[in-house]
Every structure is written in C-alpha cells, then in structure tokens.
Design an enzyme around this catalytic site. Structure first.
Site, mmCIF file in Angstrom:
data_model
loop_
_atom_site.group_PDB
_atom_site.id
_atom_site.type_symbol
_atom_site.label_atom_id
_atom_site.label_comp_id
_atom_site.label_asym_id
_atom_site.label_seq_id
_atom_site.Cartn_x
_atom_site.Cartn_y
_atom_site.Cartn_z
ATOM 1 C CG HIS A 163 -0.319 0.208 2.530
ATOM 2 N ND1 HIS A 163 -0.043 -0.821 3.392
ATOM 3 C CD2 HIS A 163 0.107 1.325 3.168
ATOM 4 C CE1 HIS A 163 0.510 -0.359 4.491
ATOM 5 N NE2 HIS A 163 0.615 0.949 4.380
ATOM 6 C CG ASP A 194 0.120 -4.175 2.855
ATOM 7 O OD1 ASP A 194 0.523 -3.525 1.876
ATOM 8 O OD2 ASP A 194 -0.348 -3.646 3.878
ATOM 9 C CB SER A 272 3.405 1.558 6.163
ATOM 10 O OG SER A 272 2.212 1.740 6.876
#
Length: 580
Positions: A163, A194, A272
């Site tokens: 993402h 992911d 992230s």
C-alpha cells in the site's frame, strides 16, 4: 549547614526503625515491580530478561511527577547504602530495585547495540500516487505524495508495503543520514500480503549499504523493535515492545487472511514497510497496520517472516509475484455432535464440512459438497477448522494452504458417505465475481448513448459509496456470496447515465446490474461491448436488475454517442482493454 549535613547523611526516617516501620517493611517487596516499572516504559528489554517480562505485563499507574528515582540509572549512585550502622532490613527492597534497574539498563543498551547495525539498512520511501477514478473511468484522480519506510535485503533489493506504492507514478528511496533521493523501480507488488519489492539502478545507492538478516518466527513475549520513519520528523524512529499474539490476521489492504504478529509497540503512519527486529538484530517482520480505537492502546501488527519469505521465494521461483493459493471452497464447522453423527463421522474423526465449491476451480473436479475434510497434507483438522501450532496453540488450517505456492499439489483426506478418500488437489488463485483489487489496472468502461457501463469491484464500491458496506444489498450479496460460473464472468452495471436528448427518462439509473442484451445473457463487459457494436437490429434492448428495461433506437443511439462524448470531454467510447 545543618541542611547540608542532612543531605550527606542517612535519612532520619530510615536510620532508626520504629515498630510501625518494621511492620511496613514486609510490604516493600510486594511493591517492587510497581516501583521498578515506573520509568521503564520506553526501554528496549529482551524477552528473556525477568525484569523485561515484568515491565511489559502491566501499565504504570503513577503519574509522571511521582516516578521513583530508582527508575533512572543516572541516580543509582545517589540511592546507595546509607552511611552509619549497616544495612537495615527495610532497605533490601530499595537495593533490589537499584540492582535490577542497573541490569535492565545494561540489557537495554545491549539490545540497542545489536539492533543498531541493522538499522543502517532502513530507508525512507517517497511515492507519488495517481489513482484511477472509478466513478469517471476515462480519467485519473489528482496525484498525491506519501512517505513510508523500507529496508534493504540481499540481491540489491528493498522491501516495503504494497500500500506504500499502490498506484505509483514515481518511487524514490533515501538512505539513513543521506540527503540524496534515488529513483527506485518496482519489481513486484503482493497485494494479498501487503509487500512490495523495489530496486535501484544507481550503483551509488548501494555503496556502503548492508542488508538485513531474517530471523525465525518469534514466540510470545519475545522483544521486538520497530524501526521506520513515522510522521513528525525526518530522522529514524525506534519503538519497542513484545509479541502479544500470533494468529491468522485480517490484512486490511489485501482483504485476505494470513499469519500475522500482534505487538504492543507503537506503529504510526509512515512506519509502514519498516522492519521489526528481534533482540539479536534480525528482522522478524514488517510493520503494516495498527488498531485505532478509543478503548485500545499500542496495538500494532507485523507481517511475519514466513509470509515475507513466501513472497520473496515466489518472486525468485516464478520471475514475478503469483500470489498465495486458496482452496476454492466454503466450509462449515462440525462442532455439533448431532451434525457429526448425521454426516456419518465416528467419535474419533474430526474435520470440517464443505458447503460450496467454486465451479471454476480445480477442486471442483475432485471434491464435492458435504465432503468432510479430515486432513490437509497429513495434518489433522479439528472440528472448528484449526490445526496444531507452536507451544500447544492452534491456528486456522488456512495457514497450511498459505504455506503452499500456486501450482503446488496437496493431499486432502475427505470423508464421503462414511468412506475415506484421498484426493490430490492442485492449488491456484481463484477469480471472484466482484474482484477485491484492481491489480493496478485502470477500470474498464463502455459508453453508448450516454449510458456508462462498467464492472463492479471493491475499489469501485469504495469510490461510489466510500465504504463497500454502504453499497446496495443486491451488490453486497453478490460480493459476499456469488461464485463465478465461468473464469471470465464479471458483474456489469450501468454506472450512470450522461444526460442527453436520447436518454430522457433514464437519468436516474445508477449502479444497476445488466442481465441481458437483446435476449442474450451478459457474461462480461467485453462481450456486452462486442454485442452492442455489432448489433444490426433496429433497437438496443438492455435487461436490468429489478425487471427494468432500457430500449434505444440503434442508429439514433450511435449518432448521439459522439455528441455526448464531446460534451463531457471523453476521449473514447470504450477503454483500451476493450478495443483489442
């Protein structure tokens, strides 16, 4: 002067014990943990340390102004044994606090020293995103930028979250302590897990860069250190915690369920893609999401090394990312004893019942509805659908499936009509009637007489309704329960009607499924566009959901299409994928 002597000498209250103080001394040891943990919330403690385990078990109830001096290693010398007639029995609790504080500080320094070299492999990722506009599929949305984290692995590659580079236009990376951003190339994007893999062609980027080493799957209460570039600064950030849970998690971006770690270290926007290290400096996961609710604190999630290694080996094996295989079935728990008896199961047999099978999957050739799956690759499945895991725990049997690769063959033992059968099943990816992801492809569309036809997907529903749960009931039912009857099946809808003289009275049709055209079923958007373009009949008749029909004169509709496209500045009546 008297005040100065008082500071240098023993505390008058502790120099001579009264009877009441002696009685209270027994409670000092009971309060040791609370005293010691007061100032230790930010320390990096190895999980093997008894002190570290105490630090993580509870939250300090003291206010910041009430923290005892023993929590700070800098004040340890000031809390030494008082001068005078020896050590009193009530002072042993204080001494124990000081000794454990010093040991914990030394252990924290040791962990930092071991993790510090691996931190040099952490990079900052800059991405410019340009998302498709699913509501107006002939154009793109306004571009935006994001910052995230990543880390270098062997083979001149960088791992980050999928993402973080979704719908990327340009990706750049910057090393720790550097002022130069290097253009990166995206090698693979694993939407389900992911994870994304990048590389940099510029040799200068790789000078002096070391790659991280991967560790094994950690155990509960093992210490983890999350390193990344969260919001609030340009320098690297380090947060620490312990592994609080290991189970099958819901991956928000991937809309799937895979193995994951829950930790109590803070994970914020920008973290992230950053690595999570164990106390030996080895990477045990990738930070990727956190739980944001009013009644919870410091719950973050990490992609563990088994999932990471599956992604890397899948890329190396196939030259690209193929994905995690799935069993094309829906199953039911067999916990009810009457249900097990009715299905012909013995008392010592356990498993799950197959409710439905995807007719387009390879499983449909060997498995049947109401089969009882007893084991997968020799691992027995319980009545609740779990299999044994480490340290006496259990985990969903979908974990066994996710360990395989697309194209692998698995052995499934089933109970059918009270007889046991052994089936060889080739695992693969399965298409859904309503796809969960667009896989980076622009949306398809077809326009005739102002009617905009498109296909339903989860990104489309989020674009139209901000959340797929707000979509009409009919669409939600197809999203959750529909099984494809052919590999190319799509759910085609009239997305909207661009107003024109020819479509007067049809303007209110929005997101309505198309069932048939001139009496022929509509399988997908490409077949619909082909039928309309080649139609030689006088009328174009579309059968819609809820018994609605749309009828247009063929010649008039084609002539009006050009004017409507010009009015709305639409470059083409169909997307490029429908032209081929």
């Amino acid at each position: 002067m008297g005040e100065t002597k008082r500071k240098r000498g023993p505390n008058p209250k502790s120099a001579s014990k009264t009877a009441a103080a002696a009685a209270a001394a027994t409670t000092a040891e009971a309060a040791e943990d609370e005293k010691f943990s007061a100032g230790s919330a930010e320390m990096i403690e190895p999980a093997s340390s008894p002190a570290g385990r105490r630090l993580r078990r509870g939250r300090n109830r003291r206010k910041a102004s009430e923290k005892p001096e023993a929590s700070s290693p800098a004040v340890v010398p000031a809390r030494s044994v008082p001068r005078g007639g020896g050590v009193e029995s009530g002072d042993f609790g204080v001494i124990s606090d000081l000794l454990r504080g010093a040991v914990a500080a030394e252990m924290a320094e040791g962990v930092v020293a071991r993790v510090a070299p691996a931190m040099e492999a952490v990079v900052k990722v800059f991405c410019v995103h340009t998302e498709p506009n699913f509501s107006l599929p002939w154009q793109m949305k306004r571009q935006y930028s994001s910052n995230s984290s990543g880390f270098v692995i062997e083979g001149r590659r960088v791992l980050t979250n999928a993402h973080s580079v979704e719908h990327y236009t340009q990706v750049k990376v910057k090393k720790r302590g550097s002022d130069t951003k290097y253009v990166a190339k995206v090698l693979a994007i694993g939407t389900e897990c992911d994870i994304a893999m990048l590389t940099v062609d510029d040799d200068e980027f790789w000078e002096g860069v070391s790659s991280v080493e991967f560790g094994n799957l950690p155990a509960l209460q093992d210490a983890v250190t999350v390193v990344g570039y969260p919001i609030g600064g340009d320098t690297v950030s380090v947060t620490s915690g312990v592994v609080s849970r290991i189970e099958i998690l819901s991956y928000v971006h991937g809309s799937t369920e895979l193995l994951g770690l829950q930790i109590d270290a803070a994970i914020n926007a920008g973290n992230s893609g950053g690595p999570a290290f164990n106390n030996k400096g080895k990477c045990v996961g990738i930070a990727f999401q956190s739980l944001k609710q009013e009644d919870v604190e410091n719950i973050g999630y990490v992609i563990p090394t088994p999932v990471i290694m599956h992604f890397i080996q899948d890329y190396e094996k196939n030259g690209g990312y193929m994905g995690f295989p799935l069993l094309g079935i829906e199953w039911q728990k067999m916990e009810n004893p009457d249900l097990r008896m009715a299905m012909g199961m013995n008392a010592d047999q356990k498993g799950v019942r197959i409710r439905r099978i995807d007719p387009t999957s390879p499983e449909s050739a060997v498995l049947k509805p109401s089969d009882i799956i007893l084991s997968f690759d020799g691992v027995d499945i319980a009545n609740d659908g779990t299999v044994p895991s480490r340290h006496g725990e259990r985990i969903g049997f979908s974990y066994l499936v996710s360990q395989k690769y697309t194209g692998d063959t698995s052995v499934i033992k089933v109970l059918r009509d009270s007889k046991i059968f052994i089936c060889d099943v080739k695992l693969g990816m399965h298409k859904r009637v309503i796809p969960l992801h667009s896989e980076g492809r622009p949306p398809s569309y077809y326009i005739i007489a102002g009617f905009v036809f498109s296909t339903i997907s989860v990104p489309y529903l989020r674009s139209e309704y901000k959340d797929e749960s707000e979509a009409p009931v009919k669409l939600l039912d197809k999203l959750l329960h529909s099984l494809p009857q052919s590999p190319d099946e799509q759910l085609v809808v009239v997305s909207q009607v661009l107003a024109g003289d020819i479509n007067v009275g049809y303007e209110d049709i929005v997101n309505t499924p198309v069932l048939a055209f001139n009496g022929k079923p509509v399988e997908n958007l490409k077949s619909l566009a082909s039928m309309v373009e080649s139609c030689e009949e006088e009328f174009l008749k579309f059968d819609l959901e809820y018994q609605q029909i749309v009828v247009l004169r063929t010649e008039t509709a084609r002539a009006a299409t050009l004017d409507i496209l010009k009015t709305h500045c639409i470059p083409s009546a169909m997307s490029d994928d429908l032209k081929s």
